[in-house]
Structure formats: C-alpha cells, structure tokens
Design an enzyme around this catalytic site. Structure first.
Site, PDB file in Angstrom:
ATOM      1  N   ASN A   9       0.870  -1.184   0.000  1.00 27.10           N
ATOM      2  CA  ASN A   9       0.000   0.000   0.000  1.00 27.10           C
ATOM      3  C   ASN A   9       0.904   1.229   0.000  1.00 27.10           C
ATOM      4  OD1 ASN A   9      -1.872   1.987   0.407  1.00 27.10           O
ATOM      5  ND2 ASN A   9      -2.246   1.477   2.573  1.00 27.10           N
ATOM      6  N   LYS A  11       0.068   4.280  -0.276  1.00 22.02           N
ATOM      7  CA  LYS A  11      -0.588   5.461   0.311  1.00 22.02           C
ATOM      8  C   LYS A  11      -0.360   6.682  -0.590  1.00 22.02           C
ATOM      9  CE  LYS A  11       0.291   3.450   4.797  1.00 22.02           C
ATOM     10  NZ  LYS A  11       0.065   3.594   6.209  1.00 22.02           N
ATOM     11  N   HIS A  96      -9.521   1.141   4.556  1.00 22.90           N
ATOM     12  CA  HIS A  96      -8.271   1.303   5.289  1.00 22.90           C
ATOM     13  C   HIS A  96      -8.522   2.230   6.469  1.00 22.90           C
ATOM     14  CE1 HIS A  96      -4.161   2.435   6.274  1.00 22.90           C
ATOM     15  NE2 HIS A  96      -3.771   1.353   5.608  1.00 22.90           N
ATOM     16  N   GLU A  98      -6.960   4.606   7.648  1.00 19.08           N
ATOM     17  CA  GLU A  98      -6.732   6.037   7.380  1.00 19.08           C
ATOM     18  C   GLU A  98      -7.942   6.652   6.671  1.00 19.08           C
ATOM     19  OE1 GLU A  98      -2.975   5.495   5.417  1.00 19.08           O
ATOM     20  OE2 GLU A  98      -2.083   4.914   7.327  1.00 19.08           O
ATOM     21  N   GLU A 168      -5.641  -5.132  10.263  1.00 18.26           N
ATOM     22  CA  GLU A 168      -4.588  -4.146  10.517  1.00 18.26           C
ATOM     23  C   GLU A 168      -4.904  -3.377  11.799  1.00 18.26           C
ATOM     24  OE1 GLU A 168      -2.467  -2.981   6.615  1.00 18.26           O
ATOM     25  OE2 GLU A 168      -4.141  -1.630   6.921  1.00 18.26           O
ATOM     26  N   GLY A 174       2.240   1.979  10.617  1.00 13.95           N
ATOM     27  CA  GLY A 174       3.196   3.080  10.478  1.00 13.95           C
ATOM     28  C   GLY A 174       3.868   3.481  11.777  1.00 13.95           C
ATOM     29  N   SER A 213       3.169  -2.432  10.339  1.00 13.04           N
ATOM     30  CA  SER A 213       4.612  -2.487  10.562  1.00 13.04           C
ATOM     31  C   SER A 213       5.231  -3.841  10.207  1.00 13.04           C
ATOM     32  CB  SER A 213       4.945  -2.080  12.005  1.00 13.04           C
ATOM     33  OG  SER A 213       4.584  -0.716  12.211  1.00 13.04           O
TER      34      SER A 213
END
Ligand code: PEP
Length: 251
Positions: A9, A11, A96, A98, A168, A174, A213
């Site tokens: 991904n 991003k 996702h 985010e 996730e 991250g 991660s």
C-alpha cells in the site's frame, strides 16, 4: 489451499515517474514470487495507476486504494470502478483505517463498495482493525467482528470467498510497533470463526492478511501462522530492495 498474497500500500507516495521506475524494475521479484506460488501486487495512488499499468510485468497485481460505488455521474472528485478497470486495475483496498479516520468511511459504506467491486469482477481487499484503546480494553474481537459482519452484509458465499480481508490493528500501522505473530494469528483466527458463522466451511477459502509495521525482518514470523495468508504492507513496500526482501521472507 489459499495462495499467499503480498500487497504494497503506497498510500500518498510515488507520483507517476517514481511509480513507473518501481514497475519497470519489478520483473525479477515478480518472477521470484511466481516461482514460489505467491501473489504480489502494489496499490499506487490514483494518478500513478496508469503508469504502473503500462510498465509492470503481467503478474504484478495492480490495486487501487479506494473507489466510488457508483458507476458514473455527479460525484465530483470521485473515481468509478469501471474507470479503474479500464486501466487494468484488478484489486481495490477498501476501508483502510486512514480512510475510516480522515474520510469518515463506515463499514456500511465499505459494504456498498465491496458489492460494487464484486459486481465488476474486481477483488476487494477489506481492511479491519481496532484502535489502541479498544485493544487495551480487550475488545479487539468484538470490534473487528462487527466490522466484518457489516462489511460482508448480504454477500453470498460465492461472493464472500472472492473478498480478501486485511486485519490491521491501527496501533501497529506506520508506528514500527507491530502486533506479535501470536496476537495477529489469534485475531485472524477469530475473524475466520466469524466468517465460519456466516459462510460455514467456505470461510476456509477466504484469505486474511496481516498488516501493521510488517518489515523484511518480521514477515517470516507471520507467514508461519496457519491462518495468516499474506501481508498488507505500507512503508516497507516502497523500495524495490525492501519489497524483494519481503518476498524472500515469505518464501
Ligand atoms: C498500511 O498502510 O496498510 C500499513 C500496514 O502500513 P505500515 O506497513 O507502514 O505499517
């Protein structure tokens, strides 16, 4: 037998030029993956999808990071699934964390996108995962189960087996603070149990990835777990060298 899947991904990284460079250099790692029956792919930002499409080896899967569920019309700033399909996109990340956080995406909205993707023969990669607060309260499974039930609402078993799930935990994305393979396996097994309630033994066909991660030095640990079918990787998927090491770690 579920085929293991590695999806990068990207991003909001890599414009068309950088994305093209990655795609042009990716043939050896794609060949390596194919020789070991692994599926590998990348999810560039919208404006870089076409440049990856025209420079990638056939077997590198091309995924979008989002889509709109409507086919066309007055949806300013949106991109439809048929447009993605036209440039060779076959997969799409949905929900996702985010997007849930910054764009207010709900699991109900994800369900509409999942259905639209399936109707267009694209593969949804449906993300779920809990916050640190939910994790610390010990409520991970009930939270994630809810996301799964809403995301899969009214899908038939034939449709459900085409969806890829990505677990996730938000606190691991991250942050460099990955979930241990024990935690990831336990939650992913719990997700599969929810899918079994919904779809019986066909749940065994649904691939569930871990993300958060994942790095070249820890991916092998996750791949040893019986319920983990691959990884959704952000930061470590950005360079060819690191991506190749991820593939090597999956072998
Ligand atoms: C992600 O973006 O889905 C992700 C897991 O990121 P990272 O690997 O950087 O934690």
């Amino acid at each position: 037998m579920r085929t293991k899947f590695l999806l990068g991904n990207w991003k909001m990284n890599k414009g068309p030029k950088e994305a093209e460079e990655f795609a042009s250099l990716s043939a050896p790692l794609v060949d390596l993956a194919a020789a070991h029956h692994l599926e590998v792919g990348v999810a560039p930002t919208f404006v870089s999808l076409a440049s990856v499409a025209s420079h990638k080896p056939t077997q590198l899967i091309l995924s979008a990071q989002n889509c709109n569920e409507h086919d066309h019309g007055a949806y300013t700033g949106e991109i439809s699934i048929s447009m993605l399909k036209e440039i060779g996109v076959t997969h799409c990340i949905i929900g996702h964390s985010e997007r849930r956080e910054y764009n207010g995406e709900t699991s109900e909205a994800c369900n509409l996108k999942i259905k639209a993707l399936l109707a267009n023969s694209l593969t949804p990669v449906y993300c779920c995962g809990e916050s640190l607060e939910t994790f610390e309260k010990g409520e991970t499974l009930s939270f994630v189960s809810e996301q799964i039930k809403k995301g899969f609402a009214s899908l038939t078993p034939e449709e459900a087996v085409k969806v890829v799930v990505a677990y996730e935990p938000i606190w691991a994305i991250g942050t460099g603070k990955s979930a241990s393979s024990e935690i990831a396996e336990a939650t992913i097994k719990g997700i599969r149990d929810v899918l079994k309630e919904l779809y019986g033994s066909r749940a065994e066909e649904i691939r569930i990835l871990y993300g958060g991660s994942v790095k070249p030095n820890n991916i092998a640990e996750y791949m040893k777990c019986p319920d983990i079918d691959g990884a959704l990787v952000g930061g470590a998927s950005l360079t060819i060298e690191s991506y190749r090491e991820l593939v090597e770690g999956m072998i």
